[in-house]
Design a protein around this motif. Structure first.
Motif, mmCIF file in Angstrom:
data_model
loop_
_atom_site.group_PDB
_atom_site.id
_atom_site.type_symbol
_atom_site.label_atom_id
_atom_site.label_comp_id
_atom_site.label_asym_id
_atom_site.label_seq_id
_atom_site.Cartn_x
_atom_site.Cartn_y
_atom_site.Cartn_z
ATOM 1 N N SER A 125 -4.601 1.506 -1.192
ATOM 2 C CA SER A 125 -5.863 1.596 -1.939
ATOM 3 C C SER A 125 -5.777 0.814 -3.243
ATOM 4 N N GLY A 126 -4.599 0.703 -3.813
ATOM 5 C CA GLY A 126 -4.423 -0.072 -5.038
ATOM 6 C C GLY A 126 -4.711 -1.548 -4.829
ATOM 7 N N VAL A 127 -4.479 -2.037 -3.628
ATOM 8 C CA VAL A 127 -4.754 -3.439 -3.314
ATOM 9 C C VAL A 127 -6.241 -3.738 -3.480
ATOM 10 N N PHE A 128 -7.089 -2.779 -3.123
ATOM 11 C CA PHE A 128 -8.526 -3.003 -3.180
ATOM 12 C C PHE A 128 -9.144 -2.617 -4.521
ATOM 13 N N PHE A 129 -8.538 -1.675 -5.236
ATOM 14 C CA PHE A 129 -9.151 -1.184 -6.471
ATOM 15 C C PHE A 129 -8.601 -1.838 -7.737
ATOM 16 N N LYS A 130 -7.422 -2.438 -7.697
ATOM 17 C CA LYS A 130 -6.811 -3.005 -8.905
ATOM 18 C C LYS A 130 -6.323 -4.444 -8.755
ATOM 19 N N PRO A 131 -7.039 -5.325 -8.071
ATOM 20 C CA PRO A 131 -6.516 -6.692 -7.923
ATOM 21 C C PRO A 131 -6.451 -7.450 -9.247
ATOM 22 N N GLY B 146 0.620 -13.038 -13.895
ATOM 23 C CA GLY B 146 0.420 -14.290 -14.621
ATOM 24 C C GLY B 146 0.070 -15.482 -13.754
ATOM 25 N N ALA B 147 0.253 -15.370 -12.461
ATOM 26 C CA ALA B 147 -0.073 -16.483 -11.576
ATOM 27 C C ALA B 147 -0.599 -15.913 -10.253
ATOM 28 N N PRO B 148 -1.613 -16.558 -9.666
ATOM 29 C CA PRO B 148 -2.167 -16.030 -8.409
ATOM 30 C C PRO B 148 -1.135 -15.957 -7.269
ATOM 31 N N GLY B 149 -0.254 -16.908 -7.208
ATOM 32 C CA GLY B 149 0.768 -16.900 -6.139
ATOM 33 C C GLY B 149 1.698 -15.709 -6.256
ATOM 34 N N LEU B 150 2.081 -15.360 -7.473
ATOM 35 C CA LEU B 150 2.957 -14.206 -7.666
ATOM 36 C C LEU B 150 2.248 -12.900 -7.327
ATOM 37 N N GLY B 151 0.962 -12.840 -7.623
ATOM 38 C CA GLY B 151 0.196 -11.641 -7.268
ATOM 39 C C GLY B 151 0.104 -11.454 -5.765
ATOM 40 N N TRP C 272 1.836 -8.306 -3.296
ATOM 41 C CA TRP C 272 1.157 -7.496 -2.278
ATOM 42 C C TRP C 272 1.845 -7.610 -0.922
ATOM 43 N N ILE C 273 2.367 -8.782 -0.638
ATOM 44 C CA ILE C 273 3.041 -8.984 0.659
ATOM 45 C C ILE C 273 4.365 -8.268 0.624
#
Length: 50
Positions: free
Chosen positions: A26-32, A40-45, A49-50
């Protein structure tokens, strides 16, 4: 009762795994935004998640 019925019980470890998985999922959908700003970087985010 037939032999092909499933047992209606769940142990402590599987129950904890289900609850923890639901909280993380649920954190994946509520706190992106928070995840991307913390990494600090989209790739690290995405890797977090993976």
């Amino acid at each position: 009762m037939s032999k092909n019925e499933l047992k209606k019980e769940i142990g402590l470890i599987p129950a904890l795994a289900i609850v923890i998985g639901m909280v993380i999922g649920s954190g994946v959908f509520f706190k992106p935004k928070a995840v991307f700003s913390a990494t600090g970087a989209p790739g690290l985010g995405m890797m977090a998640w993976i």
